[in-house]
Design an enzyme around this catalytic site. Sequence first.
Site, short mmCIF file in Angstrom:
data_model
loop_
_atom_site.label_atom_id
_atom_site.label_comp_id
_atom_site.label_asym_id
_atom_site.label_seq_id
_atom_site.Cartn_x
_atom_site.Cartn_y
_atom_site.Cartn_z
N GLU A 1 21.69 -5.67 -21.62
CA GLU A 1 22.02 -6.99 -22.21
C GLU A 1 20.92 -7.44 -23.17
O GLU A 1 20.59 -8.62 -23.24
CB GLU A 1 22.32 -8.01 -21.10
CG GLU A 1 23.46 -7.54 -20.22
CD GLU A 1 24.26 -8.64 -19.57
OE1 GLU A 1 24.18 -9.79 -20.02
OE2 GLU A 1 25.01 -8.32 -18.63
N SER B 1 13.76 -6.29 -23.90
CA SER B 1 12.77 -7.37 -24.04
C SER B 1 12.40 -7.57 -25.51
O SER B 1 12.19 -8.70 -25.96
CB SER B 1 11.51 -7.04 -23.23
OG SER B 1 11.77 -7.22 -21.86
N GLY C 1 0.83 -1.21 0.00
CA GLY C 1 0.00 0.00 0.00
C GLY C 1 0.87 1.26 0.00
O GLY C 1 1.88 1.31 -0.70
#
Length: 381
Positions: free
Chosen positions: A362, A365, A338
């Site tokens: 590296e 995605s 929270g």
Amino acid sequence: MALDTETFDALIATVRRFVADRLRPLEAQVEADDAVPEAIVDEMRALGLFGLSIAPEYGGLGLTMSEEARVAIEFGRTTPAFRSAFGTNVGIGSQGLVIAGSAEQKEVWLPKIASGDIITSFALTEPDVGSDSGSVATRAIRNGDVYRLSGTKRYITNADRADLFTVMARTGEEKGGRGVSAFLVPRDLPGVTIGTPEKKMGQKGAKVADVMFDEVPVPLANRLGAEGDGFRIAMQVLDRGRLHIAAVCVGVAERLIADAVAYATSRRQFGKPIAEHQLIQAMIADSKTEALAARALVLDTAVRKDAGDDVILESAAAKYFASEMVGRVADRAVQILGGAGYIADYGVERLYRDVRLFRIYEGTSQIQQLIIARETLKRGE
Ligand SMILES: Cc1cc2nc3c(=O)[nH]c(=O)nc-3n(C[C@H](O)[C@H](O)[C@H](O)COP(=O)(O)OP(=O)(O)OC[C@H]3O[C@@H](n4cnc5c(N)ncnc54)[C@H](O)[C@@H]3O)c2cc1C
């Protein structure tokens, strides 16, 4: 060769104690100072961490990929900057030399890398060259037994402390990766300048900076492999590096789950611990399931790599899945805490920022997706 079970178990136990007792208490300090204390780096040297992946004949521990992944998971349980302190020596900074170095080059450099007496960096990225890494513009022009190296490398991890750079530079006229060669470039050669470390979102304590080369005289003896081998070497280095980063992601996810569970069992709302609310349990279940899946993928890929299999696809898949997974786990951990999840006194806020990098360096995605698709299409299954 793998260590015997007893020796490896003792190593893991030592690493676990080191992480819990020495590193975790320093996390807030590393964040505030943007530096890992030198005394800790000395302790890492004494533990042999700089030489995890380097063969015993050069003074390293010679861990297999499976063993290295297990150690990387343990280091994931604390601020990633600690791992970065020795990470380039274990991975991208040394592996070009391990994969493609001559016996003489290895003899000269590997013992010092394994002991941590020198720090290494991997210099591929440039201001105009990121994901399209085969297009490097840094040039090395040969004149007899010396190359003159000129160009700028960007976002180079540990550049501020590095003594030796593995630099990918263009030596031929051929376009793309085939015209690229790899060089070992000591920092103290004339014409090497290191930029000011960048301010960044997270992973405080691990620095990145530009590295400028102005007509740097690099001896022919410092070239890794043949002319034109550089891009292939860099990609092989990254295959291993990606698996290592994926393992770190698993460790961070496990840490975040432990932190979220500890909070959820002590924080009470509506008359009971929030852990008893099923919507909180759903977040815990999703995080746990994904972390287990990533762990299995990483360790399975490491076993295959140790067996000599081609794991280009699996390494990319492990990096892709584990780095995206830890982003989701960090997001859920913030949600479970929270308001406290957004406050810097709790480690979750810091780790939330730290893990963002894993989806970028590296190979982003998107680049992992391209590799996975290319390799799957090639294999036909
Ligand atoms: C903290 C940090 C440490 C680093 N350490 C090192 C290091 O030690 N050594 C080193 O050499 N580099 C290092 N890097 C550089 C890092 O590897 C690059 O930032 C990364 O590869 C992405 O390159 P880029 O930043 O130029 O982004 P770009 O390549 O410009 O990409 C921008 C966006 O476009 C997307 N994109 C690009 N091409 C395609 C495509 N074909 N299809 C779909 N999408 C695409 C990317 O996925 C991304 O989302 C580091 C970076 C950071 C931030």
